[in-house]
Design an enzyme around this catalytic site. Sequence first.
Site, short mmCIF file in Angstrom:
data_model
loop_
_atom_site.label_atom_id
_atom_site.label_comp_id
_atom_site.label_asym_id
_atom_site.label_seq_id
_atom_site.Cartn_x
_atom_site.Cartn_y
_atom_site.Cartn_z
N TYR A 179 -2.33 -1.40 10.27
CA TYR A 179 -2.38 -1.56 8.81
C TYR A 179 -1.05 -1.12 8.20
O TYR A 179 -0.45 -1.84 7.38
CB TYR A 179 -3.53 -0.72 8.25
N SER A 219 0.87 -1.18 0.00
CA SER A 219 0.00 0.00 0.00
C SER A 219 0.90 1.23 0.00
O SER A 219 2.08 1.14 0.36
CB SER A 219 -0.84 -0.01 1.28
P1 NDP Z 1 -11.74 -5.44 -0.46
O1 NDP Z 1 -12.31 -5.28 0.89
O2 NDP Z 1 -12.58 -5.23 -1.66
O3 NDP Z 1 -11.03 -6.85 -0.61
C1 NDP Z 1 -10.40 -7.52 0.44
C2 NDP Z 1 -10.43 -8.98 0.13
O4 NDP Z 1 -9.73 -9.69 1.16
C3 NDP Z 1 -11.83 -9.54 0.05
O5 NDP Z 1 -11.89 -10.38 -1.07
C4 NDP Z 1 -11.96 -10.34 1.34
O6 NDP Z 1 -12.85 -11.43 1.12
C5 NDP Z 1 -10.53 -10.80 1.53
N1 NDP Z 1 -10.18 -11.16 2.91
C6 NDP Z 1 -10.16 -10.37 4.00
N2 NDP Z 1 -9.79 -11.08 5.08
C7 NDP Z 1 -9.56 -12.34 4.66
C8 NDP Z 1 -9.17 -13.55 5.31
N3 NDP Z 1 -8.91 -13.59 6.62
N4 NDP Z 1 -9.05 -14.67 4.58
C9 NDP Z 1 -9.32 -14.65 3.24
N5 NDP Z 1 -9.67 -13.55 2.57
C10 NDP Z 1 -9.82 -12.41 3.27
O7 NDP Z 1 -10.50 -4.43 -0.47
P2 NDP Z 1 -9.40 -4.03 -1.55
O8 NDP Z 1 -9.64 -4.70 -2.84
O9 NDP Z 1 -9.27 -2.59 -1.46
O10 NDP Z 1 -8.10 -4.66 -0.87
C11 NDP Z 1 -7.30 -5.65 -1.45
C12 NDP Z 1 -5.87 -5.45 -0.98
O11 NDP Z 1 -5.38 -4.21 -1.49
C13 NDP Z 1 -5.72 -5.40 0.54
O12 NDP Z 1 -4.53 -6.05 0.92
C14 NDP Z 1 -5.60 -3.91 0.80
O13 NDP Z 1 -4.92 -3.64 1.99
C15 NDP Z 1 -4.83 -3.47 -0.42
N6 NDP Z 1 -4.89 -2.04 -0.72
C16 NDP Z 1 -6.07 -1.43 -1.04
C17 NDP Z 1 -6.10 -0.08 -1.35
C18 NDP Z 1 -7.33 0.63 -1.74
O14 NDP Z 1 -7.30 1.86 -1.88
N7 NDP Z 1 -8.45 -0.05 -1.93
C19 NDP Z 1 -4.86 0.72 -1.33
C20 NDP Z 1 -3.69 -0.03 -1.00
C21 NDP Z 1 -3.71 -1.36 -0.70
P3 NDP Z 1 -13.83 -12.01 2.27
O15 NDP Z 1 -14.46 -10.84 2.92
O16 NDP Z 1 -14.76 -12.90 1.52
O17 NDP Z 1 -12.93 -12.80 3.18
#
Ligand code: NDP
Length: 233
Positions: free
Chosen positions: A158, A145
């Site tokens: 985070y 990130s």
């Molecule tokens: P979302 O919330 O859309 O996606 C997060 C995903 O992680 C979901 O598919 C969720 O699925 C899954 N997840 C969460 N916890 C678990 C777990 N314990 N086991 C398995 N799956 C899990 O967010 P983003 O797409 O934004 O985030 C994706 C990545 O990108 C993350 O690592 C985030 O930190 C990173 N990021 C995002 C930014 C942004 O601006 N959006 C910026 C920088 C980094 P489910 O709920 O079904 O478990």
Amino acid sequence: MTKLFDLGGRVAIVTGGNGGIGLGMATGLVRAGAAVVIAGRNAGKNAAAVKALEALGAKAAAVEADVTGQAACRALVEAALDQFGRLDILVNNAGINIRKQPQDYTPEEWKSVLDTNLTSAFLCSQAAYPAMLKAGGGKIINIGSMLSIFGAAFAGPYGASKGGMVQLTKSLASAWAKDNIQVNAVLPGWIDTELTRAARKEVTGLHERVLARTPAGRWGDPAAFAGIAVSLD
Ligand code: NDP
């Protein structure tokens, strides 16, 4: 001649691939010809994502998994091997945030963020390593990130997890280059997903600050990660 950006015959796992950035990356991988296994905790989101990927003509499957545990990460890799016979690509993308001032976190909240965002990447990479060795090499993409680098008052655990992700990436890349496994990190800016929709609700003024500080004047689109995933494979 080898065709550039052709992932035909390759098999990928995308943790958190049922939405947001993970689904953006999974879409790019399947469009380049890879079979993709997505992992997430929510069965409904998993099923919808598989349907969307299959609609592109792809081989796709979902595993209902919480990737914070070693057994779950091992089972995820086994499922990919059972389903598609090999493993070439792992995208460590699953992530959460709990937004508070540093003094207000419980140890359980700290652990939950670190386990989801960082430990899961280590455990899934460890689980994937033998299968990648068998495939003759592999690619691991870790999602960091901008908060891998910058601080935010509301994102202590985070930011720590994402800073750790960069250092984990360097260690894995150094250790496994000899095995033809390349490990990279992607550090997204502000992308419009469920995660940041929650952030906009919880952090007053965030939306306006992001627009003001982003030269394009808009939030990023998860679809943009399709090409990024393919270019790193
Ligand atoms: P979302 O919330 O859309 O996606 C997060 C995903 O992680 C979901 O598919 C969720 O699925 C899954 N997840 C969460 N916890 C678990 C777990 N314990 N086991 C398995 N799956 C899990 O967010 P983003 O797409 O934004 O985030 C994706 C990545 O990108 C993350 O690592 C985030 O930190 C990173 N990021 C995002 C930014 C942004 O601006 N959006 C910026 C920088 C980094 P489910 O709920 O079904 O478990």
